[in-house]
Design a protein around this motif. Structure first.
Motif, PDB file in Angstrom:
ATOM      1  N   THR A 277       0.758  -1.279   0.445  1.00  9.22           N
ATOM      2  CA  THR A 277       0.055   0.144  -0.154  1.00  9.22           C
ATOM      3  C   THR A 277       0.882   1.369   0.363  1.00  9.22           C
ATOM      4  O   THR A 277       0.248   2.144  -0.171  1.00  9.22           O
ATOM      5  CB  THR A 277      -0.904   0.003   1.118  1.00  9.22           C
ATOM      6  OG1 THR A 277      -0.069   0.233   2.132  1.00  9.22           O
ATOM      7  CG2 THR A 277      -1.520  -0.817   1.241  1.00  9.22           C
ATOM      8  N   LEU A 278       1.829   0.798   0.066  1.00  7.63           N
ATOM      9  CA  LEU A 278       3.175   2.156   0.411  1.00  7.63           C
ATOM     10  C   LEU A 278       3.937   2.940  -0.361  1.00  7.63           C
ATOM     11  O   LEU A 278       5.196   3.826  -0.256  1.00  7.63           O
ATOM     12  CB  LEU A 278       3.402   2.337   2.088  1.00  7.63           C
ATOM     13  CG  LEU A 278       2.154   2.702   2.839  1.00  7.63           C
ATOM     14  CD1 LEU A 278       2.937   1.638   4.323  1.00  7.63           C
ATOM     15  CD2 LEU A 278       1.604   3.829   2.958  1.00  7.63           C
ATOM     16  N   THR A 279       4.632   1.075  -1.404  1.00  9.46           N
ATOM     17  CA  THR A 279       5.771   2.112  -2.158  1.00  9.46           C
ATOM     18  C   THR A 279       5.250   2.466  -2.880  1.00  9.46           C
ATOM     19  O   THR A 279       3.953   2.940  -3.997  1.00  9.46           O
ATOM     20  CB  THR A 279       5.612   0.277  -2.525  1.00  9.46           C
ATOM     21  OG1 THR A 279       5.972  -0.899  -2.051  1.00  9.46           O
ATOM     22  CG2 THR A 279       6.987   0.218  -3.597  1.00  9.46           C
ATOM     23  N   ASN A 280       6.101   3.223  -3.014  1.00  6.06           N
ATOM     24  CA  ASN A 280       6.220   4.778  -4.128  1.00  6.06           C
ATOM     25  C   ASN A 280       5.379   6.038  -3.970  1.00  6.06           C
ATOM     26  O   ASN A 280       5.406   6.453  -4.391  1.00  6.06           O
ATOM     27  CB  ASN A 280       6.158   4.824  -5.785  1.00  6.06           C
ATOM     28  CG  ASN A 280       7.549   3.175  -6.080  1.00  6.06           C
ATOM     29  OD1 ASN A 280       8.079   3.638  -5.708  1.00  6.06           O
ATOM     30  ND2 ASN A 280       7.434   2.093  -6.686  1.00  6.06           N
ATOM     31  N   ARG A 281       4.959   5.948  -2.510  1.00 10.02           N
ATOM     32  CA  ARG A 281       4.161   6.939  -2.067  1.00 10.02           C
ATOM     33  C   ARG A 281       4.953   7.842  -1.698  1.00 10.02           C
ATOM     34  O   ARG A 281       5.951   7.498  -0.989  1.00 10.02           O
ATOM     35  CB  ARG A 281       3.063   5.751  -1.168  1.00 10.02           C
ATOM     36  CG  ARG A 281       2.082   4.989  -1.683  1.00 10.02           C
ATOM     37  CD  ARG A 281       1.251   5.256  -2.395  1.00 10.02           C
ATOM     38  NE  ARG A 281       0.337   6.019  -2.410  1.00 10.02           N
ATOM     39  CZ  ARG A 281      -1.231   6.196  -2.262  1.00 10.02           C
ATOM     40  NH1 ARG A 281      -1.290   4.625  -1.786  1.00 10.02           N
ATOM     41  NH2 ARG A 281      -1.805   6.287  -1.904  1.00 10.02           N
ATOM     42  N   ASP A 282       4.184   8.978  -1.677  1.00 12.83           N
ATOM     43  CA  ASP A 282       5.191  10.520  -0.996  1.00 12.83           C
ATOM     44  C   ASP A 282       4.205  10.738   0.014  1.00 12.83           C
ATOM     45  O   ASP A 282       3.128  10.855   0.580  1.00 12.83           O
ATOM     46  CB  ASP A 282       4.658  11.191  -2.330  1.00 12.83           C
ATOM     47  CG  ASP A 282       5.905  12.808  -1.692  1.00 12.83           C
ATOM     48  OD1 ASP A 282       6.652  12.661   0.262  1.00 12.83           O
ATOM     49  OD2 ASP A 282       6.095  13.688  -2.721  1.00 12.83           O
ATOM     50  N   LEU A 283       5.271  10.316   1.304  1.00 10.56           N
ATOM     51  CA  LEU A 283       4.146  10.604   2.538  1.00 10.56           C
ATOM     52  C   LEU A 283       4.585  11.866   3.397  1.00 10.56           C
ATOM     53  O   LEU A 283       4.394  12.376   4.207  1.00 10.56           O
ATOM     54  CB  LEU A 283       4.470   9.249   3.763  1.00 10.56           C
ATOM     55  CG  LEU A 283       4.437   7.957   3.367  1.00 10.56           C
ATOM     56  CD1 LEU A 283       5.669   7.365   4.431  1.00 10.56           C
ATOM     57  CD2 LEU A 283       3.653   7.835   2.546  1.00 10.56           C
ATOM     58  N   ARG A 284       5.329  12.816   2.676  1.00 13.49           N
ATOM     59  CA  ARG A 284       5.474  14.487   2.548  1.00 13.49           C
ATOM     60  C   ARG A 284       4.061  15.031   2.392  1.00 13.49           C
ATOM     61  O   ARG A 284       3.395  14.948   1.842  1.00 13.49           O
ATOM     62  CB  ARG A 284       7.006  14.697   2.078  1.00 13.49           C
ATOM     63  CG  ARG A 284       7.584  13.964   1.894  1.00 13.49           C
ATOM     64  CD  ARG A 284       9.036  13.976   0.823  1.00 13.49           C
ATOM     65  NE  ARG A 284       8.364  14.212   0.425  1.00 13.49           N
ATOM     66  CZ  ARG A 284       9.298  14.803  -1.843  1.00 13.49           C
ATOM     67  NH1 ARG A 284      10.034  15.445  -1.421  1.00 13.49           N
ATOM     68  NH2 ARG A 284       8.614  14.341  -3.033  1.00 13.49           N
ATOM     69  N   GLY A 285       4.206  16.299   3.112  1.00 19.22           N
ATOM     70  CA  GLY A 285       3.017  17.296   2.798  1.00 19.22           C
ATOM     71  C   GLY A 285       2.200  17.727   4.859  1.00 19.22           C
ATOM     72  O   GLY A 285       2.609  17.519   5.810  1.00 19.22           O
ATOM     73  N   ARG A 286       1.493  17.855   4.420  1.00 20.70           N
ATOM     74  CA  ARG A 286       0.916  18.606   5.575  1.00 20.70           C
ATOM     75  C   ARG A 286      -0.345  17.506   6.687  1.00 20.70           C
ATOM     76  O   ARG A 286      -0.538  16.514   5.637  1.00 20.70           O
ATOM     77  CB  ARG A 286      -0.882  19.366   5.812  1.00 20.70           C
ATOM     78  CG  ARG A 286      -0.934  20.259   6.802  1.00 20.70           C
ATOM     79  CD  ARG A 286      -1.618  21.661   6.543  1.00 20.70           C
ATOM     80  NE  ARG A 286      -0.559  22.818   6.026  1.00 20.70           N
ATOM     81  CZ  ARG A 286      -0.553  23.384   6.501  1.00 20.70           C
ATOM     82  NH1 ARG A 286      -0.156  23.351   8.235  1.00 20.70           N
ATOM     83  NH2 ARG A 286       0.569  24.427   6.330  1.00 20.70           N
TER      84      ARG A 286
END
Length: 295
Positions: free
Chosen positions: A157-166
């Motif tokens: 579910t998380l591979t290549n996902r961007d976990l940055r931001g608000r």
């Protein structure tokens, strides 16, 4: 049933909800098997029909070795005979023998060897007394693809996902039998609720079920990088937006957690994975983007 639960767990949550149990029995949602010896109840096991169609096998305790296992078998056979299409789910005790309380090995044998349930999470969810401790339970169900570890389910579910931001705000929605904190746009910041609810020191377990939506990705990244919060696995259901739900958790500083023992009946990779769950970010071989988030 209630007397048996209290005999083993002292402060088992369901044992304090007599009215709910009575209502479930009357409606047919709760089927219970009991064993007696010399007029005294010595074991129990139940099938609990959930609103979503799942059938939970559990609430199994025994004052004598072997009886609880037999009743779980009888309950399982009844389910397979009458509700074979409904998924079986279970909260499987992973606790080793501790403070005079028997281990969960018999329950693991039933669920993993005979029913072929697939583990998808593990955490010290429940607090029991006599002695007071939190015990780890493995969440498992019959309709998941076998062979994949809980960590692999999360990674997919998380591979290549961007976990940055608000970072999404959160809200406390449950206090007992453990705290549950969920994303809520009108809630508090994670740091605010952490302080207000005294999570670091509050005895017991706190669960963060986070649906992997774009809006929640930065919150996922923050939880992954918090040294006091660990990844516990993945939920059995999809979230409101049709996305998987990752389970994170933490225990209060002074919470005593009973030692766990995982059956060797599981596939080696699955067993090893459960032995290291809950895990934190350094243990994850995952390609994601993280940076200090804006809370």
């Amino acid at each position: 049933m209630i007397s048996l639960l209290r005999a083993v767990y002292v402060n088992h949550g369901i044992a304090n909800r007599v009215r709910d149990i009575t209502r479930d029995i009357e409606s047919g949602n709760l089927q219970t098997w009991l064993a007696k010896r010399e007029g005294q109840l010595v074991a129990t096991a139940s099938l609990v029909h959930q609103p979503n169609g799942d059938v939970e096998i559990g609430r199994a305790v025994s004052l004598e070795k072997g009886n609880g296992k037999l009743l779980m078998l009888l309950a399982s056979l009844a389910h397979l005979k009458n509700n074979s299409d409904a998924p079986i789910v279970a909260e499987v005790r992973a606790a080793e023998q501790f403070g005079g309380i028997p281990s969960g090995e018999a329950t693991q044998h039933i669920c993993f060897e005979l029913l072929d349930l697939v583990p998808h999470a593990l955490a010290p969810f429940f607090n029991h007394g006599g002695p007071v401790r939190n015990e780890s339970f493995i969440l498992a169900r019959s309709d998941r693809q076998p062979g994949r570890t809980a960590t692999e389910m999360v990674l997919s579910t998380l591979t290549n996902r961007d976990l940055r931001g608000r970072v999404q705000r959160v809200k406390l929605v449950q206090d007992e039998p453990f705290q549950i904190i969920v994303p809520d746009t009108n809630g508090s910041t994670l740091s605010e609720i952490w302080t207000a609810k005294d999570i670091q020191f509050k005895e017991g377990f706190t669960l963060f079920p986070i649906e992997v939506t774009d809006a929640n990705l930065a919150l996922v990244g923050t939880l992954l990088t918090n040294p006091r919060i660990v990844m516990c696995g993945i939920d059995h259901r999809q979230g409101e937006n049709g996305k998987p739900i990752i389970l994170f958790g933490t225990v209060g500083k002074d919470t005593k957690v009973a030692p766990s023992k995982i059956t060797d009946a599981l596939a080696p990779a699955v067993r090893r994975d459960l032995q290291i769950l809950p895990i934190s970010l350094p243990s994850l071989a995952i390609k994601i983007s993280t940076r200090p988030a804006m809370v």
